[in-house]
Design a protein around this motif. Sequence first.
Motif, short mmCIF file in Angstrom:
data_model
loop_
_atom_site.label_atom_id
_atom_site.label_comp_id
_atom_site.label_asym_id
_atom_site.label_seq_id
_atom_site.Cartn_x
_atom_site.Cartn_y
_atom_site.Cartn_z
N HIS A 1 0.83 -1.12 0.06
CA HIS A 1 0.03 0.00 0.18
C HIS A 1 0.87 1.37 0.09
O HIS A 1 0.44 2.42 0.41
CB HIS A 1 -0.94 -0.04 0.93
CG HIS A 1 -1.87 -1.19 1.14
ND1 HIS A 1 -3.14 -0.93 0.45
CD2 HIS A 1 -2.14 -2.38 1.80
CE1 HIS A 1 -4.16 -2.24 0.69
NE2 HIS A 1 -3.18 -2.88 1.24
N ALA A 2 2.12 1.23 -0.31
CA ALA A 2 3.19 2.29 -0.09
C ALA A 2 2.61 3.58 -0.90
O ALA A 2 2.80 4.54 -0.44
CB ALA A 2 4.56 1.95 -0.45
N ASP A 3 1.89 3.27 -2.14
CA ASP A 3 1.74 4.38 -3.01
C ASP A 3 0.35 5.37 -2.48
O ASP A 3 0.11 6.39 -2.76
CB ASP A 3 1.53 4.10 -4.27
CG ASP A 3 2.80 3.56 -4.91
OD1 ASP A 3 3.77 3.83 -4.28
OD2 ASP A 3 2.67 2.76 -5.91
N GLU A 4 -0.27 4.51 -1.50
CA GLU A 4 -1.56 5.06 -0.92
C GLU A 4 -1.33 5.61 0.34
O GLU A 4 -2.13 6.55 0.90
CB GLU A 4 -2.45 4.12 -0.92
CG GLU A 4 -3.15 3.40 -2.22
CD GLU A 4 -3.51 2.12 -1.90
OE1 GLU A 4 -5.05 1.86 -1.94
OE2 GLU A 4 -2.97 1.02 -1.79
N LEU A 5 -0.12 5.31 1.15
CA LEU A 5 -0.08 5.66 2.58
C LEU A 5 0.49 6.79 2.88
O LEU A 5 1.63 7.18 2.29
CB LEU A 5 0.52 4.67 3.24
CG LEU A 5 -0.19 3.11 3.85
CD1 LEU A 5 1.02 2.16 3.98
CD2 LEU A 5 -0.93 3.50 4.92
N ALA A 6 -0.45 7.93 3.52
CA ALA A 6 0.22 9.06 4.10
C ALA A 6 0.85 8.74 5.28
O ALA A 6 1.81 9.44 5.35
CB ALA A 6 -1.08 9.95 4.43
#
Length: 445
Positions: free
Chosen positions: A204-209
């Motif tokens: 989920h790296a690209d979605e995680l703030a």
Amino acid sequence: MTYPDPDSSSAELFARARKVMPGGNSRTGVFLSPYPIYAVHGEGCRVTDADGNVRIDCINNWSSLIHGHGNPAIQAAISEQSRHLLAAGMPTELEIELAELLCERLPGVEQIRFSNSGTEGMMMALRAARAFTGRDMVAKVEGAFHGSADALEISVAPSRSQWGPADAPASVPATAGIPVKVRQDTLVLPFNNVEATARLLEAHADELAAVVIDPIVSRIGFVEASAEYLQTVRALTEKKGIVLIFDEVFSFRVGYHGAQGLTGITPDLTALGKIIGGGLPVGATGGKAEIMEVFDQTKKPLRVEHGGTYNANPLTMAAGLACMRQMTPAAYERLDRLGDRMRDGLRRCLKDHDLPGQVKGRGSLVGLLFDGKPFADFRTLPRGKDQLQRILGLHRFLLNHGVQIIPFGLMILSTAMTETDVDEVLEQVSAGMAALPSFDLSHAG
Ligand SMILES: Cc1ncc(COP(=O)(O)O)c(C=O)c1O
């Protein structure tokens, strides 16, 4: 000292309260079944209830009172400040002084802003992380509590049927009223499971703030994040541009440089609350200057509006300063020793009474469990009927013998305590353990 007693002042107050407040109060956690005990006075490490009963306070308002009750320096600061200014719609020098003190002590805090509760401190940390990264999703650990923000009241204490796979826990709302879309934006991590957490974060790296971690989780019996877990999360968040937030609302009280000072891991943002207000309502969000810049109202356009009528109010700032200035390295060392004395004593009590169990915690945080099974996360936390009955039974016994602890076995100590006070608690714990089999738990709630 008899609890419960239907003829007590507390029982009467609760009957009155129920008419005007649903459930009779404004704070779920202070409720006791069949009625909560009403407080009227506190002095040092003791609190007096509405019926005149005096108990050693091992709750300390769920950790906010690190100096116990009626600390002279805090009282003097509040009283002095109240003569000058309660609030003004203007900033004061006091907030700069408290900010300087906290920035100096916390390795991960270069800049800080104040609010009024740990919940708000966490909420603003999430907002800053989202504004900084341009992403929506946040990750938290299964079983950890971070206050009342929608995105974080997820998987706090889900029931077994809701858990989902061990390596990909389900995102379970902890309360009604959480929108489905919010729940979907919270990724739940299995605490201390390095491989599964790394896999989930990569996926989920690209979605995680942000990833939110409390290094010492109170709701899981003060279980600590392993060094490997923290190192892995720190390395991955750094690599993927995800903001690592430490929730030190509770755990800041373990050391002069906070839990982050003890773990050696520096987060990007830190949420604070409780002790930094000296007993008055407080929250704070601090961190790296490049992230905190999102709050900078001198930059146009303003990225994160952070208002609040009582933010950095002078009374809280004065109380917080008086509190934190007394928390010298020597004061932390003394608290550590009191904590060790309590933990060692509890272990001795278990042994003396031939009871299964273990004692966790660090510094002034102490957690007692009547189950010796090792655990490292929410799912392995002992929750058998025997453990529950014993801990609730002991809590009830102590209430009637001059000691109050958090019902599920947690004790939070204060600098107002002496070794004699700790020994008095231990004496009652030992008596309670001896009496355990005869407890009637029908009112334990
Ligand atoms: C770890 C942690 N984070 C956040 C909060 C929320 O703080 P507050 O109750 O001040 O909103 C708490 C409260 O107990 C907490 O323990």
